[in-house]
Every structure is written in structure tokens, then in C-alpha cells.
Design a protein around this motif. Structure first.
Motif, PDB file in Angstrom:
ATOM      1  N   LEU A  14       8.866  -0.013   8.290  1.00  0.00           N
ATOM      2  CA  LEU A  14       7.850  -0.669   7.461  1.00  0.00           C
ATOM      3  C   LEU A  14       8.268  -2.119   7.239  1.00  0.00           C
ATOM      4  CD1 LEU A  14       7.063   2.043   4.760  1.00  0.00           C
ATOM      5  CD2 LEU A  14       5.535   1.213   6.545  1.00  0.00           C
ATOM      6  N   ARG A  15       7.311  -3.026   7.300  1.00  0.00           N
ATOM      7  CA  ARG A  15       7.551  -4.467   7.153  1.00  0.00           C
ATOM      8  C   ARG A  15       8.568  -4.957   8.182  1.00  0.00           C
ATOM      9  NH1 ARG A  15       8.051  -2.399   2.350  1.00  0.00           N
ATOM     10  NH2 ARG A  15      10.208  -3.045   2.077  1.00  0.00           N
ATOM     11  N   GLY A  16       8.494  -4.377   9.378  1.00  0.00           N
ATOM     12  CA  GLY A  16       9.429  -4.750  10.435  1.00  0.00           C
ATOM     13  C   GLY A  16       8.715  -5.036  11.736  1.00  0.00           C
ATOM     14  N   ALA A  17       9.516  -5.290  12.776  1.00  0.00           N
ATOM     15  CA  ALA A  17       8.948  -5.642  14.078  1.00  0.00           C
ATOM     16  C   ALA A  17       9.896  -5.224  15.190  1.00  0.00           C
ATOM     17  CB  ALA A  17       8.706  -7.139  14.139  1.00  0.00           C
ATOM     18  N   ARG A  18       9.341  -5.149  16.380  1.00  0.00           N
ATOM     19  CA  ARG A  18      10.108  -4.901  17.596  1.00  0.00           C
ATOM     20  C   ARG A  18       9.555  -5.823  18.680  1.00  0.00           C
ATOM     21  NH1 ARG A  18      13.084  -3.017  14.639  1.00  0.00           N
ATOM     22  NH2 ARG A  18      13.943  -0.923  14.508  1.00  0.00           N
ATOM     23  N   CYS A  19      10.436  -6.217  19.572  1.00  0.00           N
ATOM     24  CA  CYS A  19      10.035  -7.056  20.700  1.00  0.00           C
ATOM     25  C   CYS A  19       9.874  -6.174  21.931  1.00  0.00           C
ATOM     26  CB  CYS A  19      11.089  -8.137  20.947  1.00  0.00           C
ATOM     27  SG  CYS A  19      10.684  -9.209  22.334  1.00  0.00           S
ATOM     28  N   ARG A  31       4.752  -3.925  12.070  1.00  0.00           N
ATOM     29  CA  ARG A  31       4.238  -2.846  11.208  1.00  0.00           C
ATOM     30  C   ARG A  31       4.264  -3.350   9.772  1.00  0.00           C
ATOM     31  NH1 ARG A  31       7.191   3.021  10.516  1.00  0.00           N
ATOM     32  NH2 ARG A  31       5.675   3.982   9.112  1.00  0.00           N
ATOM     33  N   THR A  32       3.121  -3.272   9.114  1.00  0.00           N
ATOM     34  CA  THR A  32       3.026  -3.746   7.734  1.00  0.00           C
ATOM     35  C   THR A  32       3.418  -2.644   6.760  1.00  0.00           C
ATOM     36  OG1 THR A  32       0.740  -3.057   7.386  1.00  0.00           O
ATOM     37  CG2 THR A  32       1.072  -5.234   8.405  1.00  0.00           C
ATOM     38  N   ALA A  33       3.540  -3.013   5.501  1.00  0.00           N
ATOM     39  CA  ALA A  33       3.847  -2.035   4.453  1.00  0.00           C
ATOM     40  C   ALA A  33       2.736  -0.997   4.342  1.00  0.00           C
ATOM     41  CB  ALA A  33       4.047  -2.740   3.115  1.00  0.00           C
ATOM     42  N   GLU A  34       1.523  -1.343   4.790  1.00  0.00           N
ATOM     43  CA  GLU A  34       0.373  -0.431   4.736  1.00  0.00           C
ATOM     44  C   GLU A  34       0.244   0.405   6.004  1.00  0.00           C
ATOM     45  OE1 GLU A  34       0.068  -3.808   4.029  1.00  0.00           O
ATOM     46  OE2 GLU A  34       0.344  -3.431   1.896  1.00  0.00           O
ATOM     47  N   ASN A  35       1.264   0.372   6.883  1.00  0.00           N
ATOM     48  CA  ASN A  35       1.263   1.135   8.137  1.00  0.00           C
ATOM     49  C   ASN A  35       0.268   0.619   9.162  1.00  0.00           C
ATOM     50  OD1 ASN A  35       3.288   2.949   8.524  1.00  0.00           O
ATOM     51  ND2 ASN A  35       2.269   4.613   7.448  1.00  0.00           N
ATOM     52  N   GLU A  36      -0.156  -0.622   9.056  1.00  0.00           N
ATOM     53  CA  GLU A  36      -0.995  -1.216  10.085  1.00  0.00           C
ATOM     54  C   GLU A  36      -0.079  -1.810  11.143  1.00  0.00           C
ATOM     55  OE1 GLU A  36      -2.897  -3.875   7.346  1.00  0.00           O
ATOM     56  OE2 GLU A  36      -4.779  -2.789   7.508  1.00  0.00           O
ATOM     57  N   HIS A  57       5.131  -9.876   5.718  1.00  0.00           N
ATOM     58  CA  HIS A  57       4.595  -9.750   4.356  1.00  0.00           C
ATOM     59  C   HIS A  57       3.084  -9.737   4.445  1.00  0.00           C
ATOM     60  CE1 HIS A  57       4.028 -14.197   4.542  1.00  0.00           C
ATOM     61  NE2 HIS A  57       5.146 -14.111   5.240  1.00  0.00           N
ATOM     62  N   GLY A  58       2.494  -8.704   3.851  1.00  0.00           N
ATOM     63  CA  GLY A  58       1.045  -8.539   3.991  1.00  0.00           C
ATOM     64  C   GLY A  58       0.722  -8.381   5.466  1.00  0.00           C
ATOM     65  N   ALA A  59      -0.274  -9.129   5.948  1.00  0.00           N
ATOM     66  CA  ALA A  59      -0.626  -9.113   7.372  1.00  0.00           C
ATOM     67  C   ALA A  59      -0.178 -10.419   8.020  1.00  0.00           C
ATOM     68  CB  ALA A  59      -2.120  -8.903   7.536  1.00  0.00           C
ATOM     69  N   SER A  60       1.003 -10.899   7.625  1.00  0.00           N
ATOM     70  CA  SER A  60       1.543 -12.150   8.149  1.00  0.00           C
ATOM     71  C   SER A  60       3.027 -11.985   8.436  1.00  0.00           C
ATOM     72  CB  SER A  60       1.375 -13.283   7.125  1.00  0.00           C
ATOM     73  OG  SER A  60       0.026 -13.457   6.781  1.00  0.00           O
ATOM     74  N   VAL A  61       3.551 -12.929   9.209  1.00  0.00           N
ATOM     75  CA  VAL A  61       4.991 -12.989   9.458  1.00  0.00           C
ATOM     76  C   VAL A  61       5.425 -14.436   9.269  1.00  0.00           C
ATOM     77  CG1 VAL A  61       4.725 -13.295  11.980  1.00  0.00           C
ATOM     78  CG2 VAL A  61       6.870 -12.405  11.043  1.00  0.00           C
ATOM     79  N   THR A  62       6.602 -14.625   8.670  1.00  0.00           N
ATOM     80  CA  THR A  62       7.160 -15.957   8.492  1.00  0.00           C
ATOM     81  C   THR A  62       8.222 -16.187   9.556  1.00  0.00           C
ATOM     82  OG1 THR A  62       6.724 -15.959   6.127  1.00  0.00           O
ATOM     83  CG2 THR A  62       8.412 -17.485   6.905  1.00  0.00           C
TER      84      THR A  62
END
Length: 109
Positions: A14-19, A31-36, A57-62
Motif C-alpha cells: 500500500l502506498r508503494g510502487a514497483r518498476c 498502489r494507493t492507500a485505497e488499493n487503486e 500520496h493520494g493518487a499522486s507520487v512525489t
């Protein structure tokens, strides 16, 4: 569309990413905290920073390099920054994730 299986939603925290490395370049799957889940090119439009190493964070990435905020929905830089990355169609069927690689091929030509 040519859907390519890339794993399961549980492969991404959750709130993570993969390349995902493709012949056309690196794709960030988020993947967002809302499982999107979202897929975008894994490079910031500013200086090419690896977005998958940024903070979701939310539907964004910094971006980890210079704090640009990129919308996972549109691929566009938010706020005063300008630029965009390509979004990649992604689907989640019973937790199995696939990306539409064909759209990357067309866009890369």
C-alpha cells in the motif's frame, strides 16, 4: 490491446510502487492507500528521477529528486510545475495485474 501480466496487487505494498522493465523502457506501477493501481513511465518529466522511488500520496507520487508531484491518473505535473509522463493502461482482475504494452509500443514509435 496486448495485455501483459506483471504480477499481483499484493506484490506492491500500500502506498508503494514497483518498476517493470519493458523493451520500451521502465514502467512504474503504483498502489494507493485505497488499493487503486496506476501505471506511468518511471521517470520524472523534470530531471528523469525514478518515480517508483518516490512517495505515493493520494493518487499522486512525489519525485525523490526535486519533489515534483505527478498525478498517477493523468501523468501530469501538479502545482506550478509543467510537464507530463505517459500513462499506461493497467487492469486489475481478481488481484492479477496486467499492463497494455501495445500502447507503449505505439507511443514509442
Amino acid at each position: 490491446m496486448n495485455w501483459i501480466a506483471i504480477g499481483t496487487i499484493n506484490d506492491i505494498p500500500l502506498r508503494g510502487a514497483r518498476c517493470v522493465k519493458t523493451p520500451q523502457g521502465k514502467i512504474g506501477v503504483f498502489r494507493t492507500a485505497e488499493n487503486e493501481v496506476y501505471a506511468i513511465e518511471d521517470h520524472c518529466p523534470h530531471k528523469g528521477g525514478p518515480l517508483t522511488q518516490g512517495i505515493v500520496h493520494g493518487a499522486s507520487v512525489t519525485c525523490p529528486l526535486h519533489n515534483w508531484v505527478i498525478s498517477l491518473e493523468t501523468g501530469k505535473a501538479l502545482g506550478a510545475d509543467e510537464g507530463a509522463v505517459r500513462t499506461i493502461p493497467i487492469r486489475n482482475i481478481d488481484g492479477q495485474l496486467s499492463i497494455a504494452l501495445e500502447s507503449v509500443l505505439v507511443a514509442a514509435e
